[in-house]
Scaffold this motif. Structure first.
Motif, short mmCIF file in Angstrom:
data_model
loop_
_atom_site.label_atom_id
_atom_site.label_comp_id
_atom_site.label_asym_id
_atom_site.label_seq_id
_atom_site.Cartn_x
_atom_site.Cartn_y
_atom_site.Cartn_z
N UNK A 127 18.92 5.84 -1.91
CA UNK A 127 18.86 5.14 -0.62
C UNK A 127 18.08 3.83 -0.77
N UNK A 128 17.01 3.89 -1.57
CA UNK A 128 16.18 2.69 -1.73
C UNK A 128 15.88 2.44 -3.19
N UNK A 129 15.81 1.15 -3.55
CA UNK A 129 15.47 0.79 -4.93
C UNK A 129 14.00 0.35 -5.01
N UNK A 130 13.42 0.02 -3.86
CA UNK A 130 12.06 -0.51 -3.86
C UNK A 130 12.01 -1.95 -4.37
N UNK A 131 13.17 -2.59 -4.44
CA UNK A 131 13.20 -3.98 -4.94
C UNK A 131 13.31 -5.00 -3.81
N UNK B 267 11.20 0.26 15.14
CA UNK B 267 11.11 1.50 14.36
C UNK B 267 9.71 2.10 14.42
N UNK B 268 9.42 3.04 13.50
CA UNK B 268 8.13 3.73 13.54
C UNK B 268 6.98 2.90 12.96
N UNK B 269 7.29 1.75 12.36
CA UNK B 269 6.23 0.93 11.76
C UNK B 269 5.88 1.42 10.36
N UNK B 270 4.87 0.79 9.76
CA UNK B 270 4.50 1.13 8.39
C UNK B 270 3.09 1.73 8.39
N UNK B 271 2.94 2.90 7.80
CA UNK B 271 1.63 3.56 7.77
C UNK B 271 0.63 2.70 7.02
N UNK B 272 -0.62 2.55 7.54
CA UNK B 272 -1.60 1.65 6.92
C UNK B 272 -1.84 1.98 5.44
N UNK B 273 -1.77 3.25 5.07
CA UNK B 273 -2.07 3.60 3.67
C UNK B 273 -1.03 3.11 2.67
N UNK B 274 0.22 2.86 3.12
CA UNK B 274 1.22 2.35 2.16
C UNK B 274 1.38 0.83 2.26
N UNK B 275 0.77 0.24 3.29
CA UNK B 275 0.90 -1.20 3.50
C UNK B 275 0.61 -2.04 2.25
N UNK B 276 -0.48 -1.72 1.49
CA UNK B 276 -0.76 -2.55 0.32
C UNK B 276 0.30 -2.43 -0.78
N UNK B 277 1.17 -1.42 -0.69
CA UNK B 277 2.12 -1.18 -1.79
C UNK B 277 3.52 -1.70 -1.55
N UNK B 278 3.84 -2.05 -0.29
CA UNK B 278 5.26 -2.27 0.00
C UNK B 278 5.89 -3.45 -0.73
N UNK B 279 5.05 -4.40 -1.21
CA UNK B 279 5.63 -5.54 -1.95
C UNK B 279 5.65 -5.28 -3.46
N UNK B 280 5.24 -4.08 -3.87
CA UNK B 280 5.28 -3.75 -5.30
C UNK B 280 6.70 -3.39 -5.70
N UNK B 281 7.13 -3.89 -6.87
CA UNK B 281 8.46 -3.53 -7.33
C UNK B 281 8.58 -2.00 -7.47
N UNK B 282 9.70 -1.49 -7.05
CA UNK B 282 10.07 -0.07 -7.15
C UNK B 282 9.29 0.85 -6.21
N UNK B 283 8.46 0.27 -5.34
CA UNK B 283 7.82 1.14 -4.35
C UNK B 283 8.80 1.39 -3.22
N UNK B 284 9.11 2.65 -3.01
CA UNK B 284 10.02 3.00 -1.91
C UNK B 284 9.60 4.33 -1.31
N UNK B 285 9.83 4.48 -0.02
CA UNK B 285 9.60 5.78 0.61
C UNK B 285 10.95 6.42 0.92
N UNK B 286 12.01 5.77 0.43
CA UNK B 286 13.35 6.27 0.76
C UNK B 286 13.84 7.26 -0.31
N UNK B 287 14.79 8.09 0.07
CA UNK B 287 15.33 9.10 -0.85
C UNK B 287 16.02 8.41 -2.03
N UNK B 288 16.05 9.07 -3.19
CA UNK B 288 16.75 8.48 -4.34
C UNK B 288 18.19 8.13 -3.95
#
Ligand SMILES: Nc1ncnc2c1ncn2[C@@H]1O[C@H](COP(=O)(O)OP(=O)(O)O)[C@@H](O)[C@H]1O
Ligand SMILES: [Mg+2]
Length: 287
Positions: free
Chosen positions: A237-241, A214-235
């Motif tokens: 589509x993703x829970x961020x869990x 896929x396109x990979x993960x942008x460096x600026x969001x990398x520190x956040x991806x393991x945070x609960x409820x962090x999602x870049x997906x449309x409501x």
């Protein structure tokens, strides 16, 4: 930045929420996976229902022929057999019955496997820690995610050695694998893509990597991806869990999860877990 809560009750609650959300995501695909074989099994059975009276008729004539001693009567019965054979294209019906049954057995096995997978995914027995083999677990996660990978995403799986054993909770580990596979599939989107799963055991440690094109993960969001409820997906589509749950499950197994970029161009998630150093037969394995 919020850190994942570690209270077991909260974790268990999130894990359950994430599992339900995952089952929700998979439902359409699983319904399709079940409906497809059930559809053709039914149509095969209907065909067989139509063929069977013809086979019975043929068999009845054969039986009559076997019992018949009258020459003229025999000749008539033989004529009947020949005309039935021709009229109904008996050879075709026999061949077709063979493939109808083969297909149906295959389809029914697929339905059985998928239902077993779903039960394993939700059954409390599979929440217990137990000795388990990695390959069937991966195969189950791939079957559950199959419809999300659709036809445009190829999944490769390479295990070294082929048989890797560990102590773990099968349902929770499946949840991790399905989450990572779904994330990879969602990242690839509608494009043609590749997911490469590699598992390497070295002594008592296992390194399992799920990499995607896929396109990979942008460096600026990398520190956040393991945070609960962090999602870049449309409501919706993703829970961020997904990732915080993966992290918490892997930690409960005495392991860790990390993310990097993959040689395929996209993201690569690496799980490090303790592995068993004895094989199923109890032999010592050098890893
Ligand atoms: N394989 C991946 N490729 C690109 N981005 C990813 C990948 N896996 C996770 N992400 C990013 O991490 C975010 C959090 O993932 P996750 O916790 O599973 O929540 P969700 O999938 O519900 O958004 C995603 O929204 C996405 O931005
Ligand atoms: Mg996710």
């Amino acid at each position: 930045m919020q850190k994942p809560a570690t209270a077991p009750s909260t974790n268990a609650h999130w894990q359950q929420t994430d599992r339900l959300a995952t089952i929700g995501t998979l439902t359409t695909g699983i319904a399709h996976e079940l409906n497809n074989p059930i559809g053709y099994i039914l149509s095969n059975l209907i065909s067989f229902q139509l063929y069977l009276p013809i086979f019975i008729q043929y068999f009845d004539i054969l039986q009559a022929l076997a019992r018949c001693s009258d020459t003229e009567q025999k000749r008539l019965l033989q004529q009947q057999l020949a005309s039935l054979e021709q009229q109904e294209n008996l050879q075709f019906l026999l061949n077709d019955t063979q493939s109808l049954l083969n297909d149906s057995v295959q389809g029914a096995s697929r339905v059985r496997d998928l239902v077993l997978d779903l039960r394993r995914f939700s059954h409390p027995d599979h929440a217990e820690f137990q000795r388990l083999e990695l390959r069937p677990l991966l195969e189950m996660a791939l079957r559950l995610s199959k419809n999300e990978l659709k036809n445009h995403i190829t999944a490769e799986c390479l295990l070294e050695p082929a048989s890797i054993w560990l102590q773990g909770q099968p349902a929770a580990l499946t949840q991790v694998l399905v989450n990572l596979l779904l994330n990879a599939a969602q990242a690839i989107g509608a494009n043609t893509g590749l997911i490469r799963i590699t598992a390497v055991q070295t002594g008592a440690s296992l390194e399992l990597c799920i990499a995607d094109s896929g396109p990979g993960i942008a460096p600026q969001i990398l520190p956040q991806i393991f945070e609960p409820f962090f999602t870049t997906k449309a409501p919706g589509k993703g829970t961020g869990l997904g990732l915080p749950i993966c992290q918490s499950i892997v930690q409960q197994h005495g392991g860790s999860i990390s993310v990097g970029s993959s040689a395929l161009g996209g993201a690569a998630f690496t799980l490090r877990l303790p592995a068993e150093t004895t094989t199923a037969s109890g032999d010592s394995s050098s890893g």
